[in-house]
Scaffold this motif. Structure first.
Motif, PDB file in Angstrom:
ATOM      1  N   ILE A 163       0.841  -1.193   0.000  1.00  0.00           N
ATOM      2  CA  ILE A 163       0.000   0.000   0.000  1.00  0.00           C
ATOM      3  C   ILE A 163       0.881   1.250   0.000  1.00  0.00           C
ATOM      4  O   ILE A 163       1.877   1.321   0.721  1.00  0.00           O
ATOM      5  CB  ILE A 163      -0.927   0.010   1.234  1.00  0.00           C
ATOM      6  N   ALA A 164       0.496   2.213  -0.821  1.00  0.00           N
ATOM      7  CA  ALA A 164       1.096   3.554  -0.792  1.00  0.00           C
ATOM      8  C   ALA A 164      -0.032   4.535  -0.526  1.00  0.00           C
ATOM      9  O   ALA A 164      -0.881   4.765  -1.389  1.00  0.00           O
ATOM     10  CB  ALA A 164       1.799   3.874  -2.105  1.00  0.00           C
ATOM     11  N   LEU A 165      -0.056   5.073   0.691  1.00  0.00           N
ATOM     12  CA  LEU A 165      -1.113   5.991   1.109  1.00  0.00           C
ATOM     13  C   LEU A 165      -0.557   7.409   1.059  1.00  0.00           C
ATOM     14  O   LEU A 165       0.330   7.772   1.833  1.00  0.00           O
ATOM     15  CB  LEU A 165      -1.579   5.647   2.523  1.00  0.00           C
ATOM     16  N   VAL A 166      -1.066   8.201   0.129  1.00  0.00           N
ATOM     17  CA  VAL A 166      -0.612   9.583  -0.037  1.00  0.00           C
ATOM     18  C   VAL A 166      -1.514  10.467   0.815  1.00  0.00           C
ATOM     19  O   VAL A 166      -2.735  10.465   0.649  1.00  0.00           O
ATOM     20  CB  VAL A 166      -0.679  10.018  -1.505  1.00  0.00           C
ATOM     21  N   MET A 167      -0.907  11.208   1.746  1.00  0.00           N
ATOM     22  CA  MET A 167      -1.680  12.048   2.658  1.00  0.00           C
ATOM     23  C   MET A 167      -1.198  13.486   2.588  1.00  0.00           C
ATOM     24  O   MET A 167       0.024  13.745   2.529  1.00  0.00           O
ATOM     25  CB  MET A 167      -1.554  11.526   4.084  1.00  0.00           C
ATOM     26  N   ALA A 168      -2.139  14.408   2.612  1.00  0.00           N
ATOM     27  CA  ALA A 168      -1.832  15.837   2.660  1.00  0.00           C
ATOM     28  C   ALA A 168      -2.202  16.363   4.037  1.00  0.00           C
ATOM     29  O   ALA A 168      -3.323  16.136   4.513  1.00  0.00           O
ATOM     30  CB  ALA A 168      -2.599  16.583   1.575  1.00  0.00           C
ATOM     31  N   GLY A 170      -6.391  12.533   1.106  1.00  0.00           N
ATOM     32  CA  GLY A 170      -5.559  11.359   0.914  1.00  0.00           C
ATOM     33  C   GLY A 170      -5.955  10.587  -0.332  1.00  0.00           C
ATOM     34  O   GLY A 170      -7.066  10.719  -0.848  1.00  0.00           O
ATOM     35  N   ALA A 171      -5.020   9.782  -0.813  1.00  0.00           N
ATOM     36  CA  ALA A 171      -5.255   8.908  -1.967  1.00  0.00           C
ATOM     37  C   ALA A 171      -4.632   7.547  -1.659  1.00  0.00           C
ATOM     38  O   ALA A 171      -3.483   7.473  -1.225  1.00  0.00           O
ATOM     39  CB  ALA A 171      -4.653   9.498  -3.233  1.00  0.00           C
ATOM     40  N   LEU A 172      -5.398   6.496  -1.897  1.00  0.00           N
ATOM     41  CA  LEU A 172      -4.965   5.138  -1.594  1.00  0.00           C
ATOM     42  C   LEU A 172      -4.522   4.434  -2.869  1.00  0.00           C
ATOM     43  O   LEU A 172      -5.270   4.382  -3.855  1.00  0.00           O
ATOM     44  CB  LEU A 172      -6.105   4.360  -0.938  1.00  0.00           C
ATOM     45  N   ASN A 173      -3.308   3.884  -2.846  1.00  0.00           N
ATOM     46  CA  ASN A 173      -2.765   3.121  -3.962  1.00  0.00           C
ATOM     47  C   ASN A 173      -2.331   1.746  -3.472  1.00  0.00           C
ATOM     48  O   ASN A 173      -1.850   1.602  -2.332  1.00  0.00           O
ATOM     49  CB  ASN A 173      -1.538   3.814  -4.565  1.00  0.00           C
ATOM     50  N   TYR A 186      -1.560   0.930  -8.520  1.00  0.00           N
ATOM     51  CA  TYR A 186      -2.988   1.002  -8.794  1.00  0.00           C
ATOM     52  C   TYR A 186      -3.631   2.044  -7.880  1.00  0.00           C
ATOM     53  O   TYR A 186      -3.703   1.853  -6.668  1.00  0.00           O
ATOM     54  CB  TYR A 186      -3.652  -0.345  -8.562  1.00  0.00           C
ATOM     55  N   GLY A 187      -4.108   3.118  -8.472  1.00  0.00           N
ATOM     56  CA  GLY A 187      -4.821   4.116  -7.697  1.00  0.00           C
ATOM     57  C   GLY A 187      -6.242   3.655  -7.436  1.00  0.00           C
ATOM     58  O   GLY A 187      -6.935   3.190  -8.348  1.00  0.00           O
TER      59      GLY A 187
END
Length: 398
Positions: free
Chosen positions: A276-281, A290-293, A301-302
């Motif tokens: 998992i790559a969790l992009v958080m602002a 946030g965006a979960l990949n 995969y987004g």
């Protein structure tokens, strides 16, 4: 020839070897070890035991939600599992991203019963990947044929209207068409890594206007925010709490009813954090978006995204540009950012074909659907080529 034609024997035979297929109303009945012996070699996170079990155990893809598991397990003469197939008895067409609502409406207006139907797919996940899974020592084509035949036999035994296989690989799609299923093609927008070493390398491949626009969008989105990409042990329950709030807010505003429960995120966080790559602002230490990949062997995969604060271009930054940077850093070949969104083309995500295959049991419906798909296919491909030619931001494709 009807693709349901099969030997009279209860087993499925290929080159003198008897296969037995069993149907399971939960992936736990098959078990992690047996399932992942087939799924792990694919490198696809969404067909893993952990992801599919999280969908079921969290109540996200469960009978009460219209997703009743009917997974297939193919066993050899020693009763060892050599192939598996995710399969669901569906009471509706929600959460699939391949739209057959018009088929259902037409059939039911004519007095037919479209639901329930059988679906081979990953719940709520419009990402291309294998749908027929086999152990490495077996012949993939033989296992695929046996599993498909098993699913078609189940259509007949349950008396359901149809079998649908969504987002299979191109090879699987071609084989299913040859087996008599109706092929369908659609479009998704995918970023591909042309050997870039940095994000600036990617920008250098774009036209001057697109480079300027993307740099401005990134500058505006990042202003006064702390953006982090979290993976593995860095993702905490507090992060999942925040992300679930983003997810629910976006779902409430766009779809009316989000599919995934809070427990789903805890489960994948516990079992799949390294994928998992969790992009958080963050603004002043408080997460606002946030965006979960999910990380595959060769792709990012987004999946979901959400925000509690409207910030210009933040969606593009978290979902597209951060994903590209992560893929470049990890040496991944592509980013699949989910369904729909022609606006992705300007950000380097080009239109690419995706597939589905359909078996309709009743000839009275199968004929009209086949005619429709024969017309739809060339139109979709023409649209894809036109978008690529007219909207591509790349210098060498203008």
């Amino acid at each position: 020839m009807d693709p349901r034609d099969k030997p009279e024997d209860d087993g499925l035979w290929e080159r003198g070897v008897s296969f037995q297929i069993s149907v399971h109303d939960g992936i736990a009945d098959i078990g992690r070890e047996a399932w992942d012996a087939c799924a792990r070699p694919t490198g696809d996170p969404f067909v893993s035991y952990d992801f599919l079990h999280a969908c079921e155990a969290s109540g996200s893809a469960a009978p009460q939600e219209g997703w009743a598991p009917r997974h297939l397990a193919l066993r050899d003469e020693d009763n060892a599992v050599i192939g598996v197939m995710p399969l669901y008895l569906k009471g509706h067409s929600q959460g699939e991203y391949v739209f057959d609502h018009s088929w259902a409406d037409a059939y039911e207006r004519a007095g037919g019963r479209y639901y329930p139907k059988l679906l081979t797919a990953v719940p709520f996940t419009p990402a291309t990947g294998p749908r027929f899974l086999n152990t490495p020592e077996t012949d993939a084509a033989t296992v695929r044929q046996a599993l498909l035949q098993g699913a078609l036999t189940l259509v007949e035994r349950l008396g359901v209207s149809s079998l649908h296989v969504n987002f299979p690989t191109e090879l699987e799609w071609t084989d299913m068409a040859q087996a008599g299923l109706l092929p369908r093609q659609d479009i998704q927008f995918i970023w591909r890594n042309d050997g870039y070493r940095t994000f600036d390398d990617f920008l250098a491949a774009l036209s001057a206007n697109r480079r300027k626009t993307i740099r401005r969008e990134r500058r505006d989105a990042q202003a006064d925010l702390d953006i982090r990409v979290l993976t593995g042990a860095d993702i905490t329950q507090a992060h999942w709490d925040a992300f679930f709030a983003f997810y629910m807010d976006t779902g409430d505003r766009k779809w009316g009813r989000p599919y995934l429960t809070r427990d789903f995120f805890s489960r994948v966080g516990a079992t799949m954090s390294d994928r998992i790559a969790l992009v958080m602002a963050f603004r002043d230490g408080t997460p606002i978006a946030g965006a979960l990949n999910f990380i595959g062997r060769d792709a990012l995969y987004g999946r979901q995204w959400g925000t509690l604060e409207e910030v210009p271009f933040l969606h593009f930054e978290l979902c597209y540009y951060q994903a590209i940077e992560f893929a470049i850093a990890r040496g991944l070949s592509r980013v699949e950012a989910g369904a729909q969104g022609e606006h992705k083309i300007a950000r380097g995500y080009l239109p690419s074909p995706v597939y589905s295959a359909h078996f309709i049991a009743d000839p009275a419906l199968r004929g009209p659907v086949a005619d429709y798909l024969r017309r739809e296919g060339p139109a979709v491909e023409a649209q894809r080529l036109e978008m690529t030619e007219e909207l591509s931001p790349f210098k060498n494709e203008n």
